[in-house]
Scaffold this motif. Sequence first.
Motif, PDB file in Angstrom:
ATOM      1  N   GLU A  35       0.829  -1.211   0.000  1.00  0.00           N
ATOM      2  CA  GLU A  35       0.000   0.000   0.000  1.00  0.00           C
ATOM      3  C   GLU A  35       0.860   1.256   0.000  1.00  0.00           C
ATOM      4  O   GLU A  35       0.540   2.235  -0.670  1.00  0.00           O
ATOM      5  N   SER A  36       1.987   1.224   0.705  1.00  0.00           N
ATOM      6  CA  SER A  36       2.855   2.399   0.748  1.00  0.00           C
ATOM      7  C   SER A  36       3.486   2.677  -0.616  1.00  0.00           C
ATOM      8  O   SER A  36       3.792   3.820  -0.943  1.00  0.00           O
ATOM      9  N   PHE A  37       3.672   1.634  -1.425  1.00  0.00           N
ATOM     10  CA  PHE A  37       4.238   1.822  -2.761  1.00  0.00           C
ATOM     11  C   PHE A  37       3.263   2.533  -3.689  1.00  0.00           C
ATOM     12  O   PHE A  37       3.685   3.273  -4.580  1.00  0.00           O
ATOM     13  N   ILE A  38       1.967   2.284  -3.521  1.00  0.00           N
ATOM     14  CA  ILE A  38       0.996   2.853  -4.451  1.00  0.00           C
ATOM     15  C   ILE A  38       0.246   4.060  -3.889  1.00  0.00           C
ATOM     16  O   ILE A  38      -0.493   4.711  -4.618  1.00  0.00           O
ATOM     17  N   GLU A  39       0.467   4.336  -2.617  1.00  0.00           N
ATOM     18  CA  GLU A  39      -0.205   5.459  -1.966  1.00  0.00           C
ATOM     19  C   GLU A  39       0.030   6.748  -2.748  1.00  0.00           C
ATOM     20  O   GLU A  39       1.154   7.081  -3.091  1.00  0.00           O
ATOM     21  N   GLU A  40      -1.030   7.444  -3.044  1.00  0.00           N
ATOM     22  CA  GLU A  40      -0.981   8.725  -3.749  1.00  0.00           C
ATOM     23  C   GLU A  40      -0.390   8.615  -5.148  1.00  0.00           C
ATOM     24  O   GLU A  40       0.119   9.590  -5.694  1.00  0.00           O
ATOM     25  N   LYS A  41      -0.462   7.432  -5.741  1.00  0.00           N
ATOM     26  CA  LYS A  41       0.004   7.235  -7.107  1.00  0.00           C
ATOM     27  C   LYS A  41      -1.204   7.087  -8.026  1.00  0.00           C
ATOM     28  O   LYS A  41      -2.279   6.704  -7.615  1.00  0.00           O
ATOM     29  N   SER A  42      -0.988   7.370  -9.271  1.00  0.00           N
ATOM     30  CA  SER A  42      -2.019   7.209 -10.283  1.00  0.00           C
ATOM     31  C   SER A  42      -2.279   5.727 -10.529  1.00  0.00           C
ATOM     32  O   SER A  42      -1.342   4.970 -10.766  1.00  0.00           O
ATOM     33  N   MET A  43      -3.550   5.320 -10.499  1.00  0.00           N
ATOM     34  CA  MET A  43      -3.868   3.924 -10.783  1.00  0.00           C
ATOM     35  C   MET A  43      -3.532   3.590 -12.233  1.00  0.00           C
ATOM     36  O   MET A  43      -3.232   2.443 -12.557  1.00  0.00           O
ATOM     37  N   GLU A  74       3.442   6.577 -22.888  1.00  0.00           N
ATOM     38  CA  GLU A  74       1.980   6.715 -22.966  1.00  0.00           C
ATOM     39  C   GLU A  74       1.411   7.491 -21.780  1.00  0.00           C
ATOM     40  O   GLU A  74       0.415   8.202 -21.911  1.00  0.00           O
ATOM     41  N   LEU A  75       2.048   7.352 -20.632  1.00  0.00           N
ATOM     42  CA  LEU A  75       1.534   8.008 -19.424  1.00  0.00           C
ATOM     43  C   LEU A  75       1.506   9.529 -19.549  1.00  0.00           C
ATOM     44  O   LEU A  75       0.684  10.188 -18.927  1.00  0.00           O
ATOM     45  N   PHE A  76       2.405  10.087 -20.353  1.00  0.00           N
ATOM     46  CA  PHE A  76       2.459  11.538 -20.500  1.00  0.00           C
ATOM     47  C   PHE A  76       1.235  12.101 -21.206  1.00  0.00           C
ATOM     48  O   PHE A  76       0.980  13.310 -21.148  1.00  0.00           O
ATOM     49  N   ASN A  77       0.462  11.245 -21.863  1.00  0.00           N
ATOM     50  CA  ASN A  77      -0.738  11.691 -22.573  1.00  0.00           C
ATOM     51  C   ASN A  77      -2.020  11.428 -21.781  1.00  0.00           C
ATOM     52  O   ASN A  77      -3.102  11.483 -22.343  1.00  0.00           O
ATOM     53  N   THR A  78      -1.899  11.171 -20.500  1.00  0.00           N
ATOM     54  CA  THR A  78      -3.083  10.871 -19.697  1.00  0.00           C
ATOM     55  C   THR A  78      -3.505  12.085 -18.869  1.00  0.00           C
ATOM     56  O   THR A  78      -2.718  12.992 -18.611  1.00  0.00           O
ATOM     57  N   LYS A  79      -4.758  12.062 -18.462  1.00  0.00           N
ATOM     58  CA  LYS A  79      -5.271  13.111 -17.577  1.00  0.00           C
ATOM     59  C   LYS A  79      -4.519  13.091 -16.242  1.00  0.00           C
ATOM     60  O   LYS A  79      -4.286  14.132 -15.640  1.00  0.00           O
ATOM     61  N   ASP A  80      -4.155  11.890 -15.800  1.00  0.00           N
ATOM     62  CA  ASP A  80      -3.419  11.775 -14.542  1.00  0.00           C
ATOM     63  C   ASP A  80      -2.071  12.480 -14.614  1.00  0.00           C
ATOM     64  O   ASP A  80      -1.626  13.092 -13.639  1.00  0.00           O
ATOM     65  N   ALA A  81      -1.407  12.421 -15.751  1.00  0.00           N
ATOM     66  CA  ALA A  81      -0.118  13.105 -15.901  1.00  0.00           C
ATOM     67  C   ALA A  81      -0.304  14.613 -15.762  1.00  0.00           C
ATOM     68  O   ALA A  81       0.456  15.276 -15.050  1.00  0.00           O
ATOM     69  N   LYS A  82      -1.308  15.116 -16.431  1.00  0.00           N
ATOM     70  CA  LYS A  82      -1.578  16.554 -16.346  1.00  0.00           C
ATOM     71  C   LYS A  82      -1.930  16.968 -14.915  1.00  0.00           C
ATOM     72  O   LYS A  82      -1.453  17.984 -14.412  1.00  0.00           O
ATOM     73  N   GLU A  83      -2.741  16.144 -14.250  1.00  0.00           N
ATOM     74  CA  GLU A  83      -3.100  16.419 -12.856  1.00  0.00           C
ATOM     75  C   GLU A  83      -1.870  16.382 -11.964  1.00  0.00           C
ATOM     76  O   GLU A  83      -1.701  17.228 -11.088  1.00  0.00           O
ATOM     77  N   GLY A  84      -1.002  15.390 -12.163  1.00  0.00           N
ATOM     78  CA  GLY A  84       0.214  15.282 -11.359  1.00  0.00           C
ATOM     79  C   GLY A  84       1.111  16.501 -11.513  1.00  0.00           C
ATOM     80  O   GLY A  84       1.645  17.017 -10.527  1.00  0.00           O
ATOM     81  N   PHE A  88       1.865  19.277  -8.596  1.00  0.00           N
ATOM     82  CA  PHE A  88       3.249  19.564  -8.204  1.00  0.00           C
ATOM     83  C   PHE A  88       3.501  21.066  -8.240  1.00  0.00           C
ATOM     84  O   PHE A  88       4.037  21.641  -7.285  1.00  0.00           O
ATOM     85  N   VAL A  89       3.099  21.708  -9.317  1.00  0.00           N
ATOM     86  CA  VAL A  89       3.312  23.154  -9.464  1.00  0.00           C
ATOM     87  C   VAL A  89       2.549  23.926  -8.392  1.00  0.00           C
ATOM     88  O   VAL A  89       3.058  24.899  -7.832  1.00  0.00           O
ATOM     89  N   GLU A  90       1.334  23.461  -8.092  1.00  0.00           N
ATOM     90  CA  GLU A  90       0.490  24.131  -7.098  1.00  0.00           C
ATOM     91  C   GLU A  90       0.797  23.674  -5.665  1.00  0.00           C
ATOM     92  O   GLU A  90       0.127  24.100  -4.730  1.00  0.00           O
ATOM     93  N   LYS A  91       1.784  22.804  -5.511  1.00  0.00           N
ATOM     94  CA  LYS A  91       2.219  22.295  -4.200  1.00  0.00           C
ATOM     95  C   LYS A  91       1.056  21.698  -3.394  1.00  0.00           C
ATOM     96  O   LYS A  91       0.814  22.032  -2.239  1.00  0.00           O
ATOM     97  N   ARG A  92       0.321  20.809  -4.060  1.00  0.00           N
ATOM     98  CA  ARG A  92      -0.794  20.118  -3.415  1.00  0.00           C
ATOM     99  C   ARG A  92      -0.754  18.643  -3.786  1.00  0.00           C
ATOM    100  O   ARG A  92      -0.021  18.240  -4.683  1.00  0.00           O
ATOM    101  N   LYS A  93      -1.537  17.847  -3.086  1.00  0.00           N
ATOM    102  CA  LYS A  93      -1.621  16.432  -3.406  1.00  0.00           C
ATOM    103  C   LYS A  93      -2.472  16.253  -4.673  1.00  0.00           C
ATOM    104  O   LYS A  93      -3.508  16.916  -4.815  1.00  0.00           O
ATOM    105  N   PRO A  94      -2.062  15.383  -5.568  1.00  0.00           N
ATOM    106  CA  PRO A  94      -2.846  15.171  -6.782  1.00  0.00           C
ATOM    107  C   PRO A  94      -4.138  14.417  -6.504  1.00  0.00           C
ATOM    108  O   PRO A  94      -4.239  13.658  -5.555  1.00  0.00           O
ATOM    109  N   LYS A  95      -5.131  14.673  -7.349  1.00  0.00           N
ATOM    110  CA  LYS A  95      -6.410  13.958  -7.300  1.00  0.00           C
ATOM    111  C   LYS A  95      -6.527  13.197  -8.604  1.00  0.00           C
ATOM    112  O   LYS A  95      -7.086  13.685  -9.581  1.00  0.00           O
ATOM    113  N   PHE A  96      -5.958  11.971  -8.611  1.00  0.00           N
ATOM    114  CA  PHE A  96      -5.908  11.189  -9.826  1.00  0.00           C
ATOM    115  C   PHE A  96      -7.233  10.540 -10.155  1.00  0.00           C
ATOM    116  O   PHE A  96      -7.972  10.134  -9.251  1.00  0.00           O
ATOM    117  N   ILE A  97      -7.515  10.438 -11.443  1.00  0.00           N
ATOM    118  CA  ILE A  97      -8.647   9.651 -11.949  1.00  0.00           C
ATOM    119  C   ILE A  97      -8.055   8.753 -13.016  1.00  0.00           C
ATOM    120  O   ILE A  97      -7.161   9.137 -13.758  1.00  0.00           O
TER     121      ILE A  97
END
Length: 99
Positions: A35-43, A74-84, A88-97
């Motif tokens: 769980e610690s490996f995937i915590e706050e990561k994009s599914m 391929e990951l660079f073209n996902t919504k999750d990449a843009k959110e991440g 990062f720029v806004e210094k907040r935790k990402p909300k991945f979908i």
Amino acid sequence: MTSKQVTSKEAYELGIIQKVVTSEELLSTAIKTAESFIEEKSMTSITRTIECIMQGYQEDIQQGLKRERHRFAELFNTKDAKEGIHAFVEKRKPKFIQS
């Protein structure tokens, strides 16, 4: 390389393993670690990583590395990449979908 068997205590002291737990603690510790490996990561990224690992067992190293590069790109073209990136720029935790 010596084929010498070592105890868990010796393996820990040698730095071969990071943690020693009892049999009773093994499953819960393994789950917490996973769980610690995937915590706050994009599914999306987790899914692609698992795919590469599972497919990699059936491929040679060159095929596996090619698959990994392709899936990573391929990951660079996902919504999750843009959110991440935005998070990062806004210094907040990402909300991945998953995308």
